[in-house]
Motif scaffolding. Sequence first.
Motif, mmCIF file in Angstrom:
data_model
loop_
_atom_site.group_PDB
_atom_site.id
_atom_site.type_symbol
_atom_site.label_atom_id
_atom_site.label_comp_id
_atom_site.label_asym_id
_atom_site.label_seq_id
_atom_site.Cartn_x
_atom_site.Cartn_y
_atom_site.Cartn_z
ATOM 1 N N LEU A 45 0.862 -1.008 0.035
ATOM 2 C CA LEU A 45 0.023 0.308 0.285
ATOM 3 C C LEU A 45 1.441 1.275 0.061
ATOM 4 O O LEU A 45 0.274 2.483 -1.056
ATOM 5 N N SER A 46 2.248 0.929 1.231
ATOM 6 C CA SER A 46 2.863 2.519 0.635
ATOM 7 C C SER A 46 3.929 2.296 -0.459
ATOM 8 O O SER A 46 3.578 3.717 -0.806
ATOM 9 N N ILE A 47 4.073 1.398 -1.109
ATOM 10 C CA ILE A 47 5.024 1.731 -2.571
ATOM 11 C C ILE A 47 3.553 2.513 -3.590
ATOM 12 O O ILE A 47 3.802 3.219 -4.051
ATOM 13 N N LEU A 48 2.495 2.087 -3.125
ATOM 14 C CA LEU A 48 1.640 2.349 -4.302
ATOM 15 C C LEU A 48 1.205 3.854 -4.393
ATOM 16 O O LEU A 48 1.077 4.440 -5.140
ATOM 17 N N ARG A 49 1.441 4.254 -2.962
ATOM 18 C CA ARG A 49 1.330 5.710 -2.919
ATOM 19 C C ARG A 49 2.320 6.844 -3.398
ATOM 20 O O ARG A 49 2.494 8.003 -3.843
ATOM 21 N N LEU A 50 3.581 5.900 -3.732
ATOM 22 C CA LEU A 50 5.042 6.492 -3.602
ATOM 23 C C LEU A 50 5.054 6.754 -5.334
ATOM 24 O O LEU A 50 5.457 7.302 -5.930
ATOM 25 N N LEU A 51 3.930 5.578 -6.051
ATOM 26 C CA LEU A 51 3.979 5.808 -7.209
ATOM 27 C C LEU A 51 3.309 6.556 -8.141
ATOM 28 O O LEU A 51 2.508 7.510 -7.449
ATOM 29 N N GLY A 52 3.329 6.972 -9.715
ATOM 30 C CA GLY A 52 3.083 8.272 -10.318
ATOM 31 C C GLY A 52 1.403 7.568 -10.330
ATOM 32 O O GLY A 52 0.699 6.606 -10.356
ATOM 33 N N PRO A 53 0.522 8.912 -10.955
ATOM 34 C CA PRO A 53 -0.557 8.319 -11.622
ATOM 35 C C PRO A 53 -0.534 7.120 -12.319
ATOM 36 O O PRO A 53 -1.690 6.747 -12.272
ATOM 37 N N LEU A 242 4.911 2.210 9.584
ATOM 38 C CA LEU A 242 4.550 3.754 10.225
ATOM 39 C C LEU A 242 3.832 4.561 9.619
ATOM 40 O O LEU A 242 3.193 5.557 10.621
ATOM 41 N N SER A 243 4.028 4.445 8.032
ATOM 42 C CA SER A 243 3.478 5.674 7.172
ATOM 43 C C SER A 243 1.769 5.439 7.342
ATOM 44 O O SER A 243 0.736 5.563 6.722
ATOM 45 N N THR A 291 2.751 10.244 8.170
ATOM 46 C CA THR A 291 3.031 11.499 6.459
ATOM 47 C C THR A 291 3.754 10.867 5.219
ATOM 48 O O THR A 291 4.526 11.317 4.858
ATOM 49 N N LEU A 292 4.905 9.445 5.956
ATOM 50 C CA LEU A 292 6.415 9.596 4.988
ATOM 51 C C LEU A 292 5.714 9.051 3.341
ATOM 52 O O LEU A 292 6.224 9.050 2.717
ATOM 53 N N THR A 293 4.517 8.745 3.378
ATOM 54 C CA THR A 293 3.652 8.241 2.073
ATOM 55 C C THR A 293 3.641 8.665 1.465
ATOM 56 O O THR A 293 2.797 8.233 0.421
ATOM 57 N N CYS A 294 3.055 9.929 2.095
ATOM 58 C CA CYS A 294 1.966 10.739 1.718
ATOM 59 C C CYS A 294 2.018 12.417 1.092
ATOM 60 O O CYS A 294 2.894 12.590 1.555
#
Length: 512
Positions: A45-53, A242-243, A291-294
């Motif tokens: 889930l966190s890696i998905l947040r880091l990716l582009g749209p 944590l994120s 808020t690390l990945t948002c």
Amino acid sequence: MPSVQAPSSTPPDIPQIVPHALLPFLRSQSQNTLTRLYQRPSSCLSILRLLGPLERQLIMNLLWLESAIPVSTMAAWVVPDGKKLYSEALSVLVGLHIVQNSTVKLALNPTFKSSFRQAITGGGTTASFGVPAERDEKRQPVGIDSLDAYALERWETILHYMVSSGQEQLPTKPSQGVLYLLQRSGLMQSTNGSNLQITSAGFQFLLHSPHDQLWSLLLQYLHMAEERQMDLVEVLSFLFMLSTMELGREYTADSLSETQKAMLEDLRDYGLIWQRKGSSKYFSPTRLATTLTCQSPPLPTSTTPGTSVTTSSSEVALSSTAGPQGFIILETNYRVYAYTNNPLQTAVLNLFVTMKYRFPNLVVGMLTRDSVRRALGNGITADQIISYLVAHAHPQMRKNNPLLPVTVQDQIRLWELERNRLKSAEGPSSRNPSLSSTSIYHDPLVQASYTRTSLPKRITNMCWHMQSNSVSFCGKALQSGLSSVLWRVTRTSEGSLRGDRAHPDILTMLCS
């Protein structure tokens, strides 16, 4: 199935999406490492947040397919103008081993697909999102305001030490782990056993947003994981865990691995974790961690003790996007007015400004030759000083065109040229094989013409000149005695060659 559409060119008023700093690090890891990481739903889930749209859309299109899809079918979803962006997005997913690399069919990594489905639907009994602590009347949970104040105090301690260390001030010293991380990341350095001082990279670090600053330190922490014999997958999974945690909630450390328990002390020093005491079995993530990945602001508002004036987080962290929240006015007479009561911002200005007066909400100083040269001596460049003044210019200043007085900008760069007149670069010795290497000195302000010539016999094997403006070559072993070997060869009006010793000021700069 929706088409993957993208404009052929990005309008100038729309900022381009910059890849997250962690993605290149993840792409450099092996497939086995990433597959282990994808076993945890919170990591997916966190890696998905880091990716582009676009990458996210491709993942969602493939997530619920039970079988692989032909490449031609996927390509049919893409409009002609978006084929280049589609290829780049697919390359990112293949590099992260989220999409299997195949020229025939496309499918998600089975491990990633299973874990991400679990993250979305909430199935399974995994503790990858953390185990909340049971409520205890004897142990009241810490409030969000207290967590924000703790995170802000820890983070400002790090930044304040960076800008104040090496000066005449005595800032609060962070832990040894933080100091080692700052030194390893190149943000601070010690010269000849002296105290740590901020570097050019450290000053550039201050211009970044809090989110970028935090990830810059965490990336260096990840690079140090192997040296400390820490499991990289456990380190990454804990950061991702944590994120995804809830701010203001307490979690138990019993379900953490030994590596993750060892990380608690480090993350506590960075302000990501709050614990009642070092040996506590419970911890609460701060806003820096959640808020690390948002894209939410990682820092709350800052209130200076004794006042009711608040400063936004972007100002506290010296974000380059300060924009309308700027506080600096620069006049053509080099006088600087800073409307701030934040000690951190004042300490940053003190790096290159001579302070004159200080009031409750105003600091007055002057840009002088000595103050700018002091900053240059610490590795700060003229362009960085100008960029900082531009980034934090007062809204009233932004009505000017150009924003900063041109005379002040030119003078700052001229003061830098005074210091950088001579540049040294290593190069191989082709004329004299006995010299293993040479140093090339270049003075852009001297217009004399040099030519290769026969120098006196006593220095023939030590120094020579090329037919290039202001370039001298000197043997590396003899740089300590430049006053006796560096000669300038010029052509007189009669056409003859004349050899002169270098000017004493040049020798002083070379030997300093």
